[in-house]
Scaffold this motif. Sequence first.
Motif, mmCIF file in Angstrom:
data_model
loop_
_atom_site.group_PDB
_atom_site.id
_atom_site.type_symbol
_atom_site.label_atom_id
_atom_site.label_comp_id
_atom_site.label_asym_id
_atom_site.label_seq_id
_atom_site.Cartn_x
_atom_site.Cartn_y
_atom_site.Cartn_z
ATOM 1 N N LEU A 211 0.825 -1.204 0.000
ATOM 2 C CA LEU A 211 0.000 0.000 0.000
ATOM 3 C C LEU A 211 0.862 1.259 0.000
ATOM 4 C CD1 LEU A 211 -2.861 -0.920 2.506
ATOM 5 C CD2 LEU A 211 -3.054 -0.638 0.032
ATOM 6 N N ALA A 212 1.998 1.205 0.698
ATOM 7 C CA ALA A 212 2.902 2.357 0.706
ATOM 8 C C ALA A 212 3.433 2.665 -0.688
ATOM 9 C CB ALA A 212 4.070 2.096 1.665
ATOM 10 N N LYS A 213 3.533 1.645 -1.531
ATOM 11 C CA LYS A 213 3.943 1.844 -2.917
ATOM 12 C C LYS A 213 2.767 2.197 -3.823
ATOM 13 C CE LYS A 213 7.265 1.302 -4.855
ATOM 14 N NZ LYS A 213 8.247 2.313 -5.327
ATOM 15 N N GLY A 214 1.559 2.233 -3.258
ATOM 16 C CA GLY A 214 0.402 2.656 -4.031
ATOM 17 C C GLY A 214 -0.449 1.546 -4.593
ATOM 18 N N TRP A 215 -0.193 0.295 -4.188
ATOM 19 C CA TRP A 215 -0.947 -0.832 -4.724
ATOM 20 C C TRP A 215 -2.433 -0.700 -4.393
ATOM 21 C CZ3 TRP A 215 -1.951 -6.028 -2.161
ATOM 22 C CH2 TRP A 215 -2.502 -6.927 -3.077
ATOM 23 N N THR A 216 -3.277 -0.736 -5.405
ATOM 24 C CA THR A 216 -4.741 -0.574 -5.348
ATOM 25 C C THR A 216 -5.177 0.793 -4.831
ATOM 26 O OG1 THR A 216 -5.095 -1.524 -3.130
ATOM 27 C CG2 THR A 216 -5.046 -3.060 -5.001
ATOM 28 N N VAL A 217 -4.222 1.698 -4.679
ATOM 29 C CA VAL A 217 -4.549 3.077 -4.290
ATOM 30 C C VAL A 217 -4.275 4.015 -5.460
ATOM 31 C CG1 VAL A 217 -4.085 4.972 -2.677
ATOM 32 C CG2 VAL A 217 -4.021 2.601 -1.870
ATOM 33 N N THR A 218 -3.088 3.893 -6.058
ATOM 34 C CA THR A 218 -2.739 4.717 -7.213
ATOM 35 C C THR A 218 -2.378 3.881 -8.440
ATOM 36 O OG1 THR A 218 -0.400 4.797 -6.544
ATOM 37 C CG2 THR A 218 -1.858 6.547 -5.731
ATOM 38 N N ARG A 219 -2.323 2.578 -8.273
ATOM 39 C CA ARG A 219 -1.955 1.721 -9.404
ATOM 40 C C ARG A 219 -2.588 0.344 -9.228
ATOM 41 N NH1 ARG A 219 4.311 2.103 -8.969
ATOM 42 N NH2 ARG A 219 3.772 4.169 -8.245
ATOM 43 N N GLU B 154 0.052 13.600 -6.088
ATOM 44 C CA GLU B 154 -0.397 14.716 -5.265
ATOM 45 C C GLU B 154 -1.870 14.603 -4.889
ATOM 46 O OE1 GLU B 154 0.532 18.383 -7.105
ATOM 47 O OE2 GLU B 154 2.713 18.062 -7.081
ATOM 48 N N ASP B 155 -2.679 13.998 -5.765
ATOM 49 C CA ASP B 155 -4.104 13.894 -5.459
ATOM 50 C C ASP B 155 -4.386 12.936 -4.309
ATOM 51 O OD1 ASP B 155 -3.147 11.906 -7.140
ATOM 52 O OD2 ASP B 155 -5.148 11.401 -7.867
ATOM 53 N N ARG B 156 -3.418 12.067 -3.964
ATOM 54 C CA ARG B 156 -3.576 11.137 -2.846
ATOM 55 C C ARG B 156 -2.622 11.472 -1.705
ATOM 56 N NH1 ARG B 156 -7.510 9.670 -2.112
ATOM 57 N NH2 ARG B 156 -7.153 7.563 -1.363
ATOM 58 N N ARG B 157 -2.106 12.683 -1.701
ATOM 59 C CA ARG B 157 -1.097 13.074 -0.712
ATOM 60 C C ARG B 157 -1.626 12.975 0.712
ATOM 61 N NH1 ARG B 157 2.038 18.534 -1.799
ATOM 62 N NH2 ARG B 157 2.937 17.127 -3.375
ATOM 63 N N VAL B 158 -2.844 13.434 0.936
ATOM 64 C CA VAL B 158 -3.403 13.424 2.290
ATOM 65 C C VAL B 158 -3.501 12.001 2.822
ATOM 66 C CG1 VAL B 158 -5.422 13.981 3.691
ATOM 67 C CG2 VAL B 158 -4.664 15.566 1.915
ATOM 68 N N PHE B 159 -3.973 11.092 1.979
ATOM 69 C CA PHE B 159 -4.073 9.697 2.413
ATOM 70 C C PHE B 159 -2.709 9.141 2.810
ATOM 71 C CE2 PHE B 159 -3.373 5.282 1.144
ATOM 72 C CZ PHE B 159 -4.189 4.637 2.056
ATOM 73 N N PHE B 160 -1.701 9.321 1.949
ATOM 74 C CA PHE B 160 -0.386 8.749 2.238
ATOM 75 C C PHE B 160 0.263 9.386 3.465
ATOM 76 C CE2 PHE B 160 -0.510 7.349 -2.289
ATOM 77 C CZ PHE B 160 -0.306 6.002 -2.054
ATOM 78 N N GLN B 161 0.041 10.670 3.683
ATOM 79 C CA GLN B 161 0.600 11.314 4.869
ATOM 80 C C GLN B 161 -0.008 10.752 6.144
ATOM 81 O OE1 GLN B 161 -0.188 15.436 3.961
ATOM 82 N NE2 GLN B 161 1.803 15.760 2.993
ATOM 83 N N VAL B 162 -1.325 10.623 6.163
ATOM 84 C CA VAL B 162 -1.995 10.055 7.344
ATOM 85 C C VAL B 162 -1.629 8.581 7.502
ATOM 86 C CG1 VAL B 162 -4.237 9.540 8.374
ATOM 87 C CG2 VAL B 162 -3.876 11.713 7.199
#
Length: 313
Positions: free
Chosen positions: A104-112, A185-193
Motif C-alpha cells: 500500500l505504501a507503494k500505491g498498490w490498489t490506491v494509485t496503481r 499529489e491527489d492522494r497526498r493526504v491519504f499517504f501522509q496520514v
Amino acid sequence: IFTLEFSADEFGILQTDYAFLSVYVCLFVLVLVNARKLKDVGLLHTSYYFYILSVILTLVALIFDVVHYGKYARDGKGLPGLKGFGEAILFFAFLSFMFLLLCLAKGWTVTRGRLREKSMGRILLLVMICLVLYLVMFIWYTSSDLADHVLYIYSSPPGYGLVAIYLLTAVWFCYATFFSVKNFEDRRVFFQVFFIMYLPWFLGNPITILTMSQAVQDYQRRKLVNGIQLGLMAYGHLLFSVLTWPSAYSTLFPYHIKTNQIAAMVDPADRVELGAYNVTQEWMRDTDNDVRHSEAVMQRRVTQRKFVQPNLA
C-alpha cells in the motif's frame, strides 16, 4: 483459574488473551460487514483480502492460545504443540499484514493496479528473509537449553538479525511512502496520514524486542511481550478498518476506482493520470478508435437514409 499452575512470568497471559479474543471476534464481524459493503459498490480490492487473511489468522492464533492456557490452568501441562502452532500462525498474520502495508505504501490498489516486478520483488525478499530468520530463531531456541529457562526467544543471533530486518522494513516503508506522496499529489493526504498511523506499527516490534531484552526482568518479560505484540496487531487492524470503511465524507478512503476499472501500468512514460489510478495511453488510443469507428458507422447510416428514394409506385 487465572493463577493456578501459572509461574510468575505467565501471570496475566490468559486474561490478556481472553480480552484480545473478544476484540478480534468483534473485529472479524466488522471486517465481514465492511467487505460486503465494499463488494456491493465494486471496491473489494485484492489488498483487502490480505487484510481479511491477517485478521482470521490472528483470531485463530488467539483461539489456540486460549485453549492451551485454559487447559494449562487445570493440569499444568496444557497443549504445547497447539501453543507453538498458534505462535507460528500469529507470525504469519504479522507477515501478511506487513506485506500488505508495504504494498500500500507503494500505491498498490490506491494509485496503481499492480506493482512493478522490481518493487514487488524487493517486498517479497524482505518478507522471505523475515520468515527464514524466524524459523532459524525458533529452531535455535527449541534445540538449546534456552527454552528450559525464563529467557527471551529473541535473545539469540537470529533474533537480533530479525530485529535488523524489522528496522529495514520500517526504512523501506518510509522510502515508499515518501515517493508516493511526491508522485501522486491527489492522494497526498491519504499517504501522509497512512504514514503517521503505521510508522509506529513498524517500529513497535524492534523497539519492544530491544527493550524487553535489555531493560525488563525475566519474570516480567513473557506477559509484557504477549500484551504488547497483540496490542500492536489490534492497533494495525483496527486502523485499517477505519481507513477502508466506505464513507462519502471520508477523505482518507484509499479505494476510488472499481475493481473492473483498474488499468495496470507498464512504463511510466506511457501513462497519464486519471483520478486515483493511472490509465495507459494505449488503452486511451484504443478507446478513441472505438468511439471514432462507432461515429463513422452512424454517419454512414444517416447518409444512406438521406439518399434512399421513396417508392412512388
